[in-house]
Design a protein around this motif. Structure first.
Motif, PDB file in Angstrom:
ATOM      1  N   SER A  10       0.835  -1.214   0.000  1.00  0.00           N
ATOM      2  CA  SER A  10       0.000   0.000   0.000  1.00  0.00           C
ATOM      3  C   SER A  10       0.864   1.256   0.000  1.00  0.00           C
ATOM      4  O   SER A  10       0.585   2.215  -0.737  1.00  0.00           O
ATOM      5  CB  SER A  10      -0.924   0.028   1.225  1.00  0.00           C
ATOM      6  OG  SER A  10      -1.850  -1.025   1.155  1.00  0.00           O
ATOM      7  N   TYR A  42     -10.252   2.986  -2.336  1.00  0.00           N
ATOM      8  CA  TYR A  42     -10.083   2.130  -1.150  1.00  0.00           C
ATOM      9  C   TYR A  42     -11.165   2.429  -0.105  1.00  0.00           C
ATOM     10  O   TYR A  42     -11.777   1.511   0.453  1.00  0.00           O
ATOM     11  CB  TYR A  42      -8.689   2.324  -0.554  1.00  0.00           C
ATOM     12  CG  TYR A  42      -8.423   1.398   0.602  1.00  0.00           C
ATOM     13  CD1 TYR A  42      -8.230   0.035   0.387  1.00  0.00           C
ATOM     14  CD2 TYR A  42      -8.397   1.870   1.916  1.00  0.00           C
ATOM     15  CE1 TYR A  42      -8.022  -0.838   1.444  1.00  0.00           C
ATOM     16  CE2 TYR A  42      -8.183   1.002   2.984  1.00  0.00           C
ATOM     17  CZ  TYR A  42      -7.992  -0.348   2.738  1.00  0.00           C
ATOM     18  OH  TYR A  42      -7.793  -1.211   3.788  1.00  0.00           O
ATOM     19  N   GLU A  43     -11.402   3.715   0.127  1.00  0.00           N
ATOM     20  CA  GLU A  43     -12.429   4.090   1.128  1.00  0.00           C
ATOM     21  C   GLU A  43     -13.817   3.605   0.700  1.00  0.00           C
ATOM     22  O   GLU A  43     -14.589   3.102   1.519  1.00  0.00           O
ATOM     23  CB  GLU A  43     -12.446   5.616   1.315  1.00  0.00           C
ATOM     24  CG  GLU A  43     -11.298   6.110   2.181  1.00  0.00           C
ATOM     25  CD  GLU A  43     -11.054   7.610   2.037  1.00  0.00           C
ATOM     26  OE1 GLU A  43     -11.964   8.333   1.547  1.00  0.00           O
ATOM     27  OE2 GLU A  43      -9.951   8.055   2.415  1.00  0.00           O
ATOM     28  N   LEU A  45     -14.525   1.076  -1.295  1.00  0.00           N
ATOM     29  CA  LEU A  45     -14.556  -0.390  -1.182  1.00  0.00           C
ATOM     30  C   LEU A  45     -14.853  -0.802   0.254  1.00  0.00           C
ATOM     31  O   LEU A  45     -15.718  -1.652   0.504  1.00  0.00           O
ATOM     32  CB  LEU A  45     -13.219  -0.994  -1.631  1.00  0.00           C
ATOM     33  CG  LEU A  45     -13.067  -2.505  -1.407  1.00  0.00           C
ATOM     34  CD1 LEU A  45     -14.037  -3.292  -2.289  1.00  0.00           C
ATOM     35  CD2 LEU A  45     -11.632  -2.956  -1.668  1.00  0.00           C
ATOM     36  N   MET A  46     -14.135  -0.211   1.211  1.00  0.00           N
ATOM     37  CA  MET A  46     -14.299  -0.613   2.620  1.00  0.00           C
ATOM     38  C   MET A  46     -15.671  -0.195   3.169  1.00  0.00           C
ATOM     39  O   MET A  46     -16.199  -0.830   4.069  1.00  0.00           O
ATOM     40  CB  MET A  46     -13.167  -0.037   3.484  1.00  0.00           C
ATOM     41  CG  MET A  46     -11.770  -0.507   3.068  1.00  0.00           C
ATOM     42  SD  MET A  46     -11.645  -2.230   2.494  1.00  0.00           S
ATOM     43  CE  MET A  46     -11.754  -3.124   4.029  1.00  0.00           C
ATOM     44  N   ALA A  52     -14.066  -7.265   2.007  1.00  0.00           N
ATOM     45  CA  ALA A  52     -13.375  -7.525   0.723  1.00  0.00           C
ATOM     46  C   ALA A  52     -12.022  -8.181   0.969  1.00  0.00           C
ATOM     47  O   ALA A  52     -11.325  -7.862   1.934  1.00  0.00           O
ATOM     48  CB  ALA A  52     -13.177  -6.213  -0.034  1.00  0.00           C
ATOM     49  N   GLU A  54      -8.049  -9.272   0.495  1.00  0.00           N
ATOM     50  CA  GLU A  54      -6.843  -8.451   0.351  1.00  0.00           C
ATOM     51  C   GLU A  54      -6.539  -8.203  -1.134  1.00  0.00           C
ATOM     52  O   GLU A  54      -6.073  -7.133  -1.513  1.00  0.00           O
ATOM     53  CB  GLU A  54      -5.667  -9.179   1.022  1.00  0.00           C
ATOM     54  CG  GLU A  54      -4.608  -8.241   1.549  1.00  0.00           C
ATOM     55  CD  GLU A  54      -3.656  -8.929   2.524  1.00  0.00           C
ATOM     56  OE1 GLU A  54      -2.484  -9.061   2.162  1.00  0.00           O
ATOM     57  OE2 GLU A  54      -4.075  -9.321   3.627  1.00  0.00           O
ATOM     58  N   GLN A  57      -8.732  -5.409  -2.243  1.00  0.00           N
ATOM     59  CA  GLN A  57      -8.276  -4.154  -1.626  1.00  0.00           C
ATOM     60  C   GLN A  57      -7.095  -3.567  -2.398  1.00  0.00           C
ATOM     61  O   GLN A  57      -7.057  -2.365  -2.684  1.00  0.00           O
ATOM     62  CB  GLN A  57      -7.880  -4.396  -0.170  1.00  0.00           C
ATOM     63  CG  GLN A  57      -9.076  -4.693   0.740  1.00  0.00           C
ATOM     64  CD  GLN A  57      -8.649  -4.912   2.185  1.00  0.00           C
ATOM     65  OE1 GLN A  57      -7.851  -4.168   2.724  1.00  0.00           O
ATOM     66  NE2 GLN A  57      -9.186  -5.936   2.821  1.00  0.00           N
ATOM     67  N   LYS A  61      -6.895  -0.083  -4.778  1.00  0.00           N
ATOM     68  CA  LYS A  61      -5.887   0.965  -4.573  1.00  0.00           C
ATOM     69  C   LYS A  61      -5.066   1.214  -5.839  1.00  0.00           C
ATOM     70  O   LYS A  61      -4.682   2.340  -6.130  1.00  0.00           O
ATOM     71  CB  LYS A  61      -4.925   0.582  -3.434  1.00  0.00           C
ATOM     72  CG  LYS A  61      -5.464   0.875  -2.045  1.00  0.00           C
ATOM     73  CD  LYS A  61      -4.401   0.720  -0.974  1.00  0.00           C
ATOM     74  CE  LYS A  61      -3.419   1.852  -0.941  1.00  0.00           C
ATOM     75  NZ  LYS A  61      -3.956   3.143  -0.531  1.00  0.00           N
TER      76      LYS A  61
END
Length: 195
Positions: A10, A42-43, A45-46, A52, A54, A57, A61
């Motif tokens: 990341s 990313y925000e 998705l979460m 979700a 890795e 994720q 990103k």
């Protein structure tokens, strides 16, 4: 404190995107454009799917990692040129991300899966590819629809919105209708999808 492969990858993805010479202003702060996009992906998705994997994720990103390095203008400015540019970008994003993941210590299976997702293979058939596409569409509608509205006529906008809508799942549609749009844009979306 040890850094996990995910944290390391990341950080490296962020470091690559932080080099974007294109700047976007968000809430009076200047951001490298693709770093801001990566954070939004990313925000979202979460928020949309907190469990979700890795792989998803990282794919979220890295969706546009170093996108500025392959300029749209370097391809013919027609539909064929656009599609070729998009295809080359996907491969470029996947390759660059794979190199980062290998350096971070991920195994080949994990890396192959992330590449598969970034290249958006088996859309509508693979659940995680679909999840990533939903997030891409939600981020577009929430953050990037407004600039499009300023540039295009109503019919073109309706076409763009309908194409976006058709790529999404039912869950994506429900989330899209909860976004806080301007009244005009909400009406535009409803007109486009026939609500």
């Amino acid at each position: 404190m040890t850094t996990t492969p995910f944290q390391q990858a990341s950080q490296w993805i962020d470091a690559e995107n932080a080099q974007d010479p294109n700047i976007e202003i968000h809430e009076s702060i200047s951001f490298p454009k693709e770093l801001l996009y990566s954070n939004r992906m990313y925000e979202k998705l979460m928020d949309f799917f907190p469990s979700a994997s890795e792989e998803v994720q990282i794919a979220a990103k890295a969706q546009h990692i170093c996108r500025w390095k392959i300029a749209r203008e370097s391809y013919p400015m027609d539909r064929v040129g656009y599609l070729k540019w998009r295809e080359d970008l996907k491969k470029f994003h996947a390759k660059l991300t794979a190199e980062i993941l290998e350096k971070a210590g991920y195994n080949p299976e994990f890396i192959a899966r992330v590449s598969f997702l970034i290249e958006k293979k088996l859309l509508k058939k693979d659940q995680e590819t679909q999840l990533l596409e939903d997030v891409i569409c939600l981020v577009f509608l929430e953050h990037y629809l407004e600039p499009f509205v300023e540039k295009h006529d109503t019919e073109k906008l309706k076409n763009i919105i309908l194409k976006t809508w058709n790529k999404m799942s039912d869950k994506g549609h429900q989330a899209a209708l909860k976004i806080n749009y301007s009244p005009a844009n909400l009406q535009l979306i409803k007109d486009a999808i026939g609500l």
